[in-house]
Motif scaffolding. Structure first.
Motif: not given
Length: 242
Positions: A79-83, A131-134
């Motif tokens: 998912p986008i937040w993991m990338r 928090h940052h990646v989400i």
């Protein structure tokens, strides 16, 4: 070209991207996807799903596909937040009085009491990293009021009964907690991509018995896949998450 580079280039070709062409899957990309989906009469999710990718393949507003190679583009499993999280692999805090400017920048971007509270990177930052990646990739997602508290993520989003790629997983430890992203698992440990793991952003193995909760963002689309089986070889066991 990464998947996110391709999405941004296609949004720009269709006139729905006004941000920097840096390949970073941030808010400009999400907003561009939402506008493009609305124009195409697709479900407006801000996510580059299969239907959206198919529409993005076309030349401008025509019905012609861009090229054969573009047809090979598919939404990635992560998912986008993991990338976004993977972009920081290897980042380390700085020992002593100095602090890593990237980590401090996450706190400054969060603003409010977090920015004033976070004065150096010796402060545990696993929650700050998540928090940052989400916050960067899911701008409509409701975040914990105290994201620095790792176990506050126990109440984030919705609960999952078992992990999937990219799930937010919390763990208990002596004196506190830890939070990171599920990469996979072996027989005894979860493999977790997280911050403040031996003072860096890394993938490490954490005992399954320490797991407290498995969560998924409400605006992150449907969880896909199931457990990811990995080998323990070459992945260190976590020894320091504070």
């Amino acid at each position: 070209m990464t998947f996110d580079d391709w999405v941004i280039s296609r949004l720009r070709a269709h006139g729905f991207y006004s941000g920097f062409g840096d390949g970073v899957p941030g808010r400009a990309m999400i907003e561009g996807l939402r506008q493009f989906q609305a124009a195409e009469k697709l479900p407006v999710t801000g996510m580059a799903n299969e239907a959206t990718v198919t529409a993005l393949r076309r030349k401008g507003n025509s019905r012609d596909v861009v090229s054969i190679s573009a047809m090979e583009i598919k939404p990635p499993a992560e998912p986008i937040w993991m990338r976004e999280a993977r972009r920081f692999m290897g980042l380390k805090e700085i020992a002593g009085s100095k602090s890593n400017s990237t980590i401090m920048g996450w706190a400054k971007k969060a603003g409010g009491w977090i920015a004033s509270y976070y004065t150096n990177d010796d402060t545990p930052w696993c929650g700050l990293f998540i928090h940052h990646v989400i916050a960067t990739t899911l701008p409509a997602e409701l975040l914990p009021s105290n994201p620095l508290g790792a176990l506050q993520w126990n109440k984030f989003g919705t609960a999952l009964s078992s992990p999937v790629l990219g799930a937010i997983v919390t763990f208990v430890r002596t004196g506190g907690g830890h939070v990171g992203l599920y990469v996979g698992e072996d027989a005894t440990h979860y493999h977790i991509l997280g911050g403040n793991q031996s003072n860096s952003v890394s993938i490490t193995r954490i005992e399954k018995g320490r797991m407290a909760a498995i969560r998924w963002p409400k605006t992150g689309g449907e969880p896909k896949g199931g457990r990811v089986k990995l080998t323990a070889a070459g992945v260190p066991v976590s020894k320091n998450e504070a």
